[in-house]
Motif scaffolding. Structure first.
Motif, PDB file in Angstrom:
ATOM      1  N   UNK A 204     -13.087 -20.288  -2.458  1.00  0.00           N
ATOM      2  CA  UNK A 204     -13.324 -21.068  -1.239  1.00  0.00           C
ATOM      3  C   UNK A 204     -12.072 -21.116  -0.373  1.00  0.00           C
ATOM      4  N   UNK A 205     -10.923 -21.370  -0.978  1.00  0.00           N
ATOM      5  CA  UNK A 205      -9.672 -21.407  -0.221  1.00  0.00           C
ATOM      6  C   UNK A 205      -9.375 -20.052   0.424  1.00  0.00           C
ATOM      7  N   UNK A 206      -9.639 -18.996  -0.307  1.00  0.00           N
ATOM      8  CA  UNK A 206      -9.419 -17.653   0.226  1.00  0.00           C
ATOM      9  C   UNK A 206     -10.338 -17.384   1.410  1.00  0.00           C
ATOM     10  N   UNK A 207     -11.597 -17.800   1.284  1.00  0.00           N
ATOM     11  CA  UNK A 207     -12.563 -17.619   2.377  1.00  0.00           C
ATOM     12  C   UNK A 207     -12.183 -18.434   3.605  1.00  0.00           C
ATOM     13  N   UNK A 208     -11.522 -19.568   3.376  1.00  0.00           N
ATOM     14  CA  UNK A 208     -11.094 -20.430   4.491  1.00  0.00           C
ATOM     15  C   UNK A 208      -9.795 -19.945   5.134  1.00  0.00           C
ATOM     16  N   UNK A 209      -9.206 -18.879   4.596  1.00  0.00           N
ATOM     17  CA  UNK A 209      -8.001 -18.326   5.201  1.00  0.00           C
ATOM     18  C   UNK A 209      -6.702 -18.933   4.726  1.00  0.00           C
ATOM     19  N   UNK A 210      -6.765 -19.726   3.664  1.00  0.00           N
ATOM     20  CA  UNK A 210      -5.547 -20.394   3.185  1.00  0.00           C
ATOM     21  C   UNK A 210      -4.471 -19.393   2.784  1.00  0.00           C
ATOM     22  N   UNK A 211      -4.876 -18.251   2.263  1.00  0.00           N
ATOM     23  CA  UNK A 211      -3.923 -17.271   1.755  1.00  0.00           C
ATOM     24  C   UNK A 211      -3.639 -16.130   2.734  1.00  0.00           C
ATOM     25  N   UNK A 212      -4.029 -16.291   3.975  1.00  0.00           N
ATOM     26  CA  UNK A 212      -3.899 -15.177   4.925  1.00  0.00           C
ATOM     27  C   UNK A 212      -2.465 -14.720   5.137  1.00  0.00           C
ATOM     28  N   UNK A 213      -1.496 -15.624   4.968  1.00  0.00           N
ATOM     29  CA  UNK A 213      -0.097 -15.254   5.188  1.00  0.00           C
ATOM     30  C   UNK A 213       0.659 -15.052   3.873  1.00  0.00           C
ATOM     31  N   UNK A 214      -0.090 -14.847   2.788  1.00  0.00           N
ATOM     32  CA  UNK A 214       0.515 -14.637   1.471  1.00  0.00           C
ATOM     33  C   UNK A 214      -0.026 -13.343   0.877  1.00  0.00           C
ATOM     34  N   UNK A 215       0.858 -12.562   0.277  1.00  0.00           N
ATOM     35  CA  UNK A 215       0.429 -11.337  -0.399  1.00  0.00           C
ATOM     36  C   UNK A 215      -0.050 -11.690  -1.806  1.00  0.00           C
ATOM     37  N   UNK A 216      -1.349 -11.539  -2.032  1.00  0.00           N
ATOM     38  CA  UNK A 216      -1.926 -11.868  -3.334  1.00  0.00           C
ATOM     39  C   UNK A 216      -1.940 -10.634  -4.224  1.00  0.00           C
ATOM     40  N   UNK A 217      -1.433 -10.774  -5.431  1.00  0.00           N
ATOM     41  CA  UNK A 217      -1.502  -9.678  -6.400  1.00  0.00           C
ATOM     42  C   UNK A 217      -2.931  -9.565  -6.913  1.00  0.00           C
ATOM     43  N   UNK A 218      -3.397  -8.347  -7.100  1.00  0.00           N
ATOM     44  CA  UNK A 218      -4.777  -8.147  -7.547  1.00  0.00           C
ATOM     45  C   UNK A 218      -4.915  -8.210  -9.060  1.00  0.00           C
ATOM     46  N   UNK A 219      -3.777  -8.120  -9.783  1.00  0.00           N
ATOM     47  CA  UNK A 219      -3.788  -8.206 -11.243  1.00  0.00           C
ATOM     48  C   UNK A 219      -2.355  -8.420 -11.722  1.00  0.00           C
ATOM     49  N   UNK A 220      -2.159  -8.461 -13.034  1.00  0.00           N
ATOM     50  CA  UNK A 220      -0.829  -8.742 -13.565  1.00  0.00           C
ATOM     51  C   UNK A 220       0.144  -7.573 -13.370  1.00  0.00           C
ATOM     52  N   UNK A 221      -0.382  -6.368 -13.283  1.00  0.00           N
ATOM     53  CA  UNK A 221       0.496  -5.244 -12.971  1.00  0.00           C
ATOM     54  C   UNK A 221       1.042  -5.396 -11.554  1.00  0.00           C
ATOM     55  N   UNK A 222       0.200  -5.907 -10.659  1.00  0.00           N
ATOM     56  CA  UNK A 222       0.650  -6.173  -9.296  1.00  0.00           C
ATOM     57  C   UNK A 222       1.713  -7.252  -9.252  1.00  0.00           C
ATOM     58  N   UNK A 223       1.608  -8.239 -10.131  1.00  0.00           N
ATOM     59  CA  UNK A 223       2.629  -9.278 -10.218  1.00  0.00           C
ATOM     60  C   UNK A 223       3.965  -8.682 -10.606  1.00  0.00           C
ATOM     61  N   UNK A 224       3.968  -7.787 -11.594  1.00  0.00           N
ATOM     62  CA  UNK A 224       5.213  -7.160 -12.045  1.00  0.00           C
ATOM     63  C   UNK A 224       5.879  -6.385 -10.915  1.00  0.00           C
ATOM     64  N   UNK A 225       5.083  -5.760 -10.065  1.00  0.00           N
ATOM     65  CA  UNK A 225       5.651  -5.030  -8.920  1.00  0.00           C
ATOM     66  C   UNK A 225       6.337  -5.995  -7.955  1.00  0.00           C
ATOM     67  N   UNK A 226       5.819  -7.220  -7.868  1.00  0.00           N
ATOM     68  CA  UNK A 226       6.396  -8.199  -6.947  1.00  0.00           C
ATOM     69  C   UNK A 226       7.681  -8.832  -7.459  1.00  0.00           C
ATOM     70  N   UNK A 227       7.948  -8.712  -8.759  1.00  0.00           N
ATOM     71  CA  UNK A 227       9.125  -9.382  -9.316  1.00  0.00           C
ATOM     72  C   UNK A 227      10.223  -8.390  -9.725  1.00  0.00           C
ATOM     73  N   UNK A 228      10.036  -7.112  -9.398  1.00  0.00           N
ATOM     74  CA  UNK A 228      11.053  -6.085  -9.691  1.00  0.00           C
ATOM     75  C   UNK A 228      11.590  -5.575  -8.368  1.00  0.00           C
ATOM     76  N   UNK A 229      12.909  -5.524  -8.255  1.00  0.00           N
ATOM     77  CA  UNK A 229      13.492  -5.019  -7.003  1.00  0.00           C
ATOM     78  C   UNK A 229      13.980  -3.577  -7.176  1.00  0.00           C
TER      79      UNK A 229
END
Length: 298
Positions: free
Chosen positions: A273-298
């Motif tokens: 519901x929050x996603x449909x309401x646009x709450x996360x429009x300015x945040x990059x959401x990871x699609x899975x835990x592998x995506x999370x790891x990409x966000x925390x490695x520089x």
């Protein structure tokens, strides 16, 4: 908080269900029993390795149950929350649910500030790939688990709060673990209890680290009070189901911070519901835990 939902819209998500709660608890223990059963019927080193990983995932499920019952949001019946927290979850991890939740509530109040007591677990991300590999290597080799448990047993203090342990915390933990060992002994496979210990000292520690990373590391702004900036939600996928977020809704941590009273089994629908309401429009959401790891490695 700037969340596009009214109190009336949130109200249905606050509904608690004893049936859903008991299913989470019972399915976790059925999983533990099933893993031990397979290891007993197929005694092979490869099966034992798989069992260690899967048991660590069930230990994480017990930690999640401790978390939800500590918040008193898992069951509609208050007494069930207390009983399950005290006897069916926390002691198997050598923890005390009431001590845990007191420390954890400070994290909720201080999230998004430099006074968050859990900040040390994720403030230095993103890190280099080598650094991340070193961290997980220490976990899988048992170094993190041994260090943590030496502190627990020798300091007289609780591992998370760093305050004096409550009376009988370890006694209760050793008792319920002795019961588990006795049951395995009765079935003629006492050696399988070693799988539980190895899982706890190794893979479970890596799971704890991954959960901390997924929830707060490398987010948009760790020092912003808005939950979507300092906390992450992620679809759990197969890695979550088996290991990091094995209980329904656990991976939607931003929703948990924004609406602490919402039970875990309602968080996924709230996230949608929050996603449909646009709450996360300015945040990059990871699609899975592998995506999370990409966000925390520089």
């Amino acid at each position: 908080m700037n969340i596009p939902l009214s109190k009336e819209e949130v109200k249905p998500f606050l509904q608690r269900s004893d049936a859903k709660a008991w299913w989470i608890v019972v399915s976790t223990w059925l999983g533990i029993m099933g893993i031990f059963t397979i290891a007993a019927l197929l005694p092979h080193w490869a099966i034992y390795i798989v069992a260690v990983f899967l048991l660590a995932g069930r230990q994480q499920a017990l930690a999640a149950i401790m978390h939800e019952t500590g918040h008193k949001t898992l069951f509609a019946t208050r007494a069930y929350n207390k009983f399950v927290c005290k006897w069916l979850s926390s002691p198997f991890l050598l923890m005390d649910g009431e001590t845990y939740i007191k420390s954890h509530m400070v994290h909720h109040r201080k999230a998004g500030t430099d006074q968050d007591p859990d900040l040390q677990n994720y403030k230095d991300y993103p890190v280099s790939k080598k650094s991340l590999v070193r961290k997980f290597s220490r976990d899988f080799l048992g170094l993190t688990g041994l260090k943590a448990n030496l502190y627990l047993f020798l300091s007289g203090r609780d591992l998370l709060s760093r305050k004096k342990r409550v009376n009988f915390q370890l006694t209760r933990g050793l008792f319920v673990n002795s019961v588990m060992f006795a049951i395995l002994w009765a079935f003629g496979v006492p050696q399988l209890y070693l799988l539980w210990i190895v899982a706890y000292l190794t893979v479970y520690m890596a799971i704890i680290r991954m959960r901390q990373i997924a929830e707060h590391a490398g987010v948009k702004d760790l020092y912003h009070l808005e939950p979507k900036y300092n906390t992450r939600s992620v679809p759990r996928g197969i890695l979550g189901l088996l290991f990091v977020s094995p209980t329904e809704g656990l991976s939607y941590h931003c929703e948990h911070h924004a609406f602490m009273a919402v039970p875990t089994y309602n968080l996924r629908a709230l996230h949608k519901l929050l996603k449909d309401r646009g709450y996360y429009d300015d945040v990059e959401l990871a699609s899975n835990y592998f995506g999370v790891l990409k966000q925390v490695v520089r």
